[in-house]
Each structure stands twice: as C-alpha cells, then as structure tokens.
Design a protein around this motif. Structure first.
Motif: not given
Length: 232
Positions: A135-155
């Motif tokens: 619910h924001t125009e800042e698409i990259p900042s909204a997606i980035k947390p999952y990318r970081n989580f994905q890398k951290e948890k090796k998913l």
C-alpha cells in the motif's frame, strides 16, 4: 358318535382362564419394535451448521482480500511451502506497516480479484501462495524486507511466484524489475532535470505510462550524471 363328540369337547378350552393363559403365552412378533417410555427417548436432533461455517470463513477471506486491494499498488504471490509458523511470525515483524501478508487459498484470492485489473495475477494461482499487499508507491522498499529475510533464512525455493503492478503481470523472473524502480526522490530529481530540457521532452515524459516513465526517467538520470561529470 357320542365318544367322538366327548373327545372333541375335551380338546377345546373349557374355561375363560385357560383361554387367557393361552393368549398370554403367545410368542411375540420378532419384527415388532418395543415402545419406549418418554423418559428413555433420545432428544431430537438439532439442525447442523457445519456446512455453513466453512462457507462463512470463505466469504470473510474473500472480503478481506477485497479490502486489501483498496489503495493497493502491488499484489505479489510468494511460495510459502515449507514455511513454519515461527518463520511467518518473524517475517511479519520485518515488514513495514505499508505492507500486509495474508495466507489464503488461490481460489478465494482469484474470486476476489476476478473482474478487476488484478485478475492478471491468474498465472501464479497454483501451488501454495502467501499474498503480499503493498500500500505504498515505494515498491522497492516494500519488497526488500522479504528479500533480506529470504537470504537470511536461506529460502531460495520460496521465491515470488508473480506480481501485478498497474494491471500488468510480472513473472517470477520479472519481479526483480520492480525491485529496481526509482524512489520518489529520484523521480522528483529526474522531473527537475526534465524541466531544463525542451518542452516536448517534458510533455513526452509526463504522458508516458508509469512503467515506461521509469525507463524514461532513468535515461534522464543518466543524462544528468553525464552532464555533471562533464561540468566537473
């Protein structure tokens, strides 16, 4: 003759008591259902509502998805097969307030988006998806947390299954293009740079669709950087 009559009369019941005794000893009908007293009768069965409960939950899920689509800029599916409850809890904590993570069946989500611009999400309506509403125009900042989580948890296998932005469907390999969209500050800087350009270039920039505008703005940014490099 008289002997025969006396023998016949001897075979018949001579008294009412004997007749009643024979009636009492008559065998019972094996097909007769014994009657129960009111105290031993089972209580009447109440109408069941088991079928209504799942239907109500499904309707509530569809309504929740529709509510999340209001003022939504991006809707993405994430493969959550193998996710644990703990991982879900940790992931939700990392997401900004402008995003919402919902677990819902593909059929219910499609029912909510059917007939809307979000219907183009249909290609990723398979497998196990968790849905990310931005619910924001800042698409990259909204997606980035999952990318970081994905890398951290090796998913690595739990990647985006697809996303819809401005009515266009982005496949798993195309979601990365959304992660590189310029921020609002970058867009403003580019527009300021466009003001220095001829009027026709500015009009063309403002009239472009959003995804084409991003490409145009990036080109302007590169041009500004080159101009700054020459000036130095």
């Amino acid at each position: 003759m008289e002997a025969t009559a006396s023998a016949m009369s001897f075979a018949l019941p001579s008294t009412k008591a004997q007749a009643q005794a024979q009636l009492l000893t008559r065998p019972t009908n094996p097909f007769t259902i014994p009657s129960r007293s009111p105290a031993h009768r089972p209580p009447p069965r109440l109408p069941t509502i088991r079928a209504a409960i799942p239907r109500t939950k499904k309707e509530a899920t569809v309504e929740t998805v529709r509510e999340q689509l209001e003022n939504c800029y991006l809707l993405a599916g994430i493969n959550y097969k193998g996710f644990t409850v703990k991982q879900f809890q940790e992931l939700r904590k990392t997401l900004p307030e402008t995003t919402k993570l919902i677990v819902a069946k593909n059929t219910l989500v499609y029912k909510a988006v059917e007939g809307t611009p979000w219907e183009t999400l249909k290609p990723c309506m398979k497998g196990m998806n968790v849905w990310l509403f931005v619910h924001t125009e800042e698409i990259p900042s909204a997606i980035k947390p999952y990318r970081n989580f994905q890398k951290e948890k090796k998913l690595e296998d739990n990647d985006f299954t697809g996303a819809v932005f401005e009515g266009k469907f982005y496949g798993p390999d195309e979601v990365k293009n959304l992660e590189s969209l310029p921020t609002r500050a970058e867009i403003y800087a580019t527009l300021l740079g466009a003001l220095k350009s001829p009027a026709s270039a500015l009009v063309g920039t403002l009239q472009s669709p959003a995804r084409e505008l991003v490409t145009v703005l990036k080109a302007h940014i590169k041009n500004l950087e080159e101009q700054q490099g020459v000036a130095q």
